[in-house]
Design an enzyme around this catalytic site. Structure first.
Site, PDB file in Angstrom:
ATOM      1  N   PRO A  88     -27.822   7.345  37.312  1.00 55.38           N
ATOM      2  CA  PRO A  88     -26.830   8.382  37.632  1.00 55.38           C
ATOM      3  C   PRO A  88     -25.843   8.592  36.483  1.00 55.38           C
ATOM      4  CG  PRO A  88     -26.414   6.376  38.900  1.00 55.38           C
ATOM      5  CD  PRO A  88     -27.709   6.178  38.190  1.00 55.38           C
ATOM      6  N   GLU A 115     -28.254  -2.699  42.151  1.00 56.59           N
ATOM      7  CA  GLU A 115     -27.088  -2.130  41.456  1.00 56.59           C
ATOM      8  C   GLU A 115     -27.468  -1.561  40.089  1.00 56.59           C
ATOM      9  OE1 GLU A 115     -24.122  -1.424  42.614  1.00 56.59           O
ATOM     10  OE2 GLU A 115     -24.889  -2.177  44.496  1.00 56.59           O
ATOM     11  N   ARG A 152     -45.298  21.085  35.706  1.00 54.31           N
ATOM     12  CA  ARG A 152     -45.533  22.511  35.986  1.00 54.31           C
ATOM     13  C   ARG A 152     -45.264  23.383  34.766  1.00 54.31           C
ATOM     14  NH1 ARG A 152     -41.844  25.648  37.848  1.00 54.31           N
ATOM     15  NH2 ARG A 152     -43.053  26.588  39.523  1.00 54.31           N
ATOM     16  N   ASP A 167     -39.708  31.786  36.753  1.00 53.29           N
ATOM     17  CA  ASP A 167     -38.987  30.935  37.700  1.00 53.29           C
ATOM     18  C   ASP A 167     -37.494  30.968  37.428  1.00 53.29           C
ATOM     19  OD1 ASP A 167     -41.012  29.998  39.264  1.00 53.29           O
ATOM     20  OD2 ASP A 167     -41.477  28.320  37.951  1.00 53.29           O
TER      21      ASP A 167
HETATM   22  N1  SAM Z   1     -24.726   0.885  40.417  1.00 55.94           N
HETATM   23  C1  SAM Z   1     -25.284   2.022  39.734  1.00 55.94           C
HETATM   24  C2  SAM Z   1     -24.171   2.963  39.298  1.00 55.94           C
HETATM   25  O1  SAM Z   1     -23.176   3.078  40.029  1.00 55.94           O
HETATM   26  O2  SAM Z   1     -24.276   3.604  38.244  1.00 55.94           O
HETATM   27  C3  SAM Z   1     -26.225   2.782  40.664  1.00 55.94           C
HETATM   28  C4  SAM Z   1     -27.484   2.023  40.937  1.00 55.94           C
HETATM   29  S1  SAM Z   1     -28.570   2.880  42.014  1.00 55.94           S
HETATM   30  C5  SAM Z   1     -28.081   2.239  43.573  1.00 55.94           C
HETATM   31  C6  SAM Z   1     -30.126   2.141  41.756  1.00 55.94           C
HETATM   32  C7  SAM Z   1     -31.049   2.910  40.801  1.00 55.94           C
HETATM   33  O3  SAM Z   1     -31.355   4.176  41.325  1.00 55.94           O
HETATM   34  C8  SAM Z   1     -30.513   3.169  39.409  1.00 55.94           C
HETATM   35  O4  SAM Z   1     -30.659   2.043  38.555  1.00 55.94           O
HETATM   36  C9  SAM Z   1     -31.344   4.349  38.961  1.00 55.94           C
HETATM   37  O5  SAM Z   1     -32.588   3.946  38.408  1.00 55.94           O
HETATM   38  C10 SAM Z   1     -31.598   5.089  40.263  1.00 55.94           C
HETATM   39  N2  SAM Z   1     -30.704   6.253  40.448  1.00 55.94           N
HETATM   40  C11 SAM Z   1     -29.693   6.358  41.337  1.00 55.94           C
HETATM   41  N3  SAM Z   1     -29.092   7.554  41.261  1.00 55.94           N
HETATM   42  C12 SAM Z   1     -29.730   8.246  40.304  1.00 55.94           C
HETATM   43  C13 SAM Z   1     -29.564   9.551  39.751  1.00 55.94           C
HETATM   44  N4  SAM Z   1     -28.614  10.375  40.185  1.00 55.94           N
HETATM   45  N5  SAM Z   1     -30.412   9.936  38.769  1.00 55.94           N
HETATM   46  C14 SAM Z   1     -31.387   9.106  38.320  1.00 55.94           C
HETATM   47  N6  SAM Z   1     -31.592   7.855  38.808  1.00 55.94           N
HETATM   48  C15 SAM Z   1     -30.786   7.419  39.772  1.00 55.94           C
END
Ligand code: SAM
Length: 261
Positions: A88, A115, A152, A167
Site C-alpha cells: 500500500p 504486517e 489485456r 477503453d
Molecule cells: N502493515 C502494512 C502497512 O501498513 O503498510 C500493510 C500490510 S498488508 C496487511 C499485507 C500485505 O498486503 C502487504 O505486504 C502487501 O503485499 C499487500 N497489500 C495490502 N494493501 C495493498 C495495496 N493497497 N496495494 C498493494 N498491495 C497491498
C-alpha cells in the site's frame, strides 16, 4: 510476457488463471504465469514464514530468508523480470503504469501477508506498487489486478486488436456509454443514433458521451489531455449553454423583487 508470483498461497490463483481472457492468453502462449511457494524455502520443520516484529507491536512480519529463497527461484525462472513488491506504500497503479509494465519481458510480484515483509526484502525489489489507498490482507489480489490489467494490453490478448485502445483512461477520457439488445429495456430506449447505422454520427455521439462522463465523474483526467478541435467545440457548446443558465436572474432574488416570500 512471463509473470512470476512469490506467495504463501499459490492456490488462490488457480481459478483466476483458468477463466476468460487470462486462460486464453496462457493457452495462446501470450503469457506464462508461475507461482513460487515461499513455504518451500522455509528451512524449519514447521515451514515458518513469519515471525514477531523487532521492537514489539501487533501482528507478524514475513521472514526474510524464505522470501529471499523464493525470490531467487522466481528470478531464476524469469531472469528478465522486474521485481515488484506489492505494497500500500508503493507507486499508485494506473492505466499508464499498466501500459509501461506491458512493454517489459517479465514481472515478478512479491505478495506480502500479515504486517508486510521484512524491510531488507522490500529493499531488494526493483520497485513497490500499490493498487490503491486501502489495505488488503495480502498482496495476492493486487498481483491478480496487475496481471489482468497488463495482459489485456498485450498484442492479441483481447482478440480484436483495437479493443483496449478505446477503453477508459486510454486518451484521458472515460469510455462512452454502451448498449446492446434489446432496443427497449425497462421502458428505456437505446439512443436512436446508435441504431442509425451512420458511423460518423455514432462516433460523434460516443465522443460526446465520453466527454460528458469524464467531466461528471473524473474531471481531473482532462487536465493532461490535449483536446482536438471537435472536443473543444463540444465543450464550448456546453459552456455556452451553462453560461446562459447561470447568467439569468437568481430565483430567490426574482421572488424577493416581485414581493413574494
Ligand atoms: N502493515 C502494512 C502497512 O501498513 O503498510 C500493510 C500490510 S498488508 C496487511 C499485507 C500485505 O498486503 C502487504 O505486504 C502487501 O503485499 C499487500 N497489500 C495490502 N494493501 C495493498 C495495496 N493497497 N496495494 C498493494 N498491495 C497491498
Amino acid at each position: 510476457m512471463d509473470f512470476g508470483i512469490v506467495t504463501i498461497f499459490p492456490e488462490i490463483f488457480d481459478s483466476f488463471l483458468s477463466h476468460g481472457i487470462i486462460r486464453r492468453a496462457i493457452a495462446d502462449r501470450i503469457i506464462t504465469v508461475r507461482a513460487v511457494n515461499v513455504r518451500e524455502f522455509a528451512k524449519d520443520r514447521h515451514r515458518t514464514t513469519d515471525d514477531r516484529p523487532y521492537g514489539g507491536g501487533a501482528g507478524m512480519v514475513m521472514k526474510p530468508e524464505p522470501l529471499a529463497g523464493a525470490i531467487a527461484e522466481a528470478r531464476r525462472l524469469i531472469p528478465a523480470g522486474r521485481t515488484i513488491l506489492l505494497s500500500p506504500q508503493g507507486r499508485p497503479f494506473t492505466q499508464s503504469v499498466a501500459a509501461e509494465l506491458a512493454t517489459l519481458e517479465g514481472l515478478i510480484f512479491i505478495c506480502g501477508r500479515y504486517e508486510g515483509v521484512d524491510e531488507r526484502i522490500a529493499a531488494c525489489a526493483d520497485e513497490a506498487i500499490s493498487i490503491g489507498d486501502y489495505v488488503l490482507t495480502g498482496g495476492e489480489p493486487a498481483a491478480m489486478i496487475l496481471i489482468d490489467a497488463v495482459t489485456r494490453l498485450l498484442p492479441g490478448a483481447l482478440g480484436g486488436e483495437d479493443s483496449a485502445e478505446k477503453d477508459s483512461f486510454s486518451d484521458h477520457l472515460l469510455e462512452y456509454a454502451q448498449y446492446t439488445r434489446p432496443p427497449v429495456f425497462a421502458g428505456e430506449d437505446v439512443p436512436e443514433v446508435l441504431l442509425s447505422g451512420n458511423h460518423a454520427l455514432v462516433e460523434d455521439w460516443r465522443l460526446q458521451s465520453s466527454l460528458a462522463r469524464t467531466l461528471a465523474n473524473r474531471p481531473d483526467l482532462l487536465k493532461d489531455k490535449r483536446l482536438t478541435r471537435r472536443e473543444k467545440q463540444i465543450l464550448k457548446q456546453w459552456c455556452d449553454y451553462i453560461e446562459g443558465l447561470v447568467s439569468g436572474p437568481d430565483s430567490d432574488c426574482a421572488a424577493a423583487s416581485s414581493g413574494e416570500k
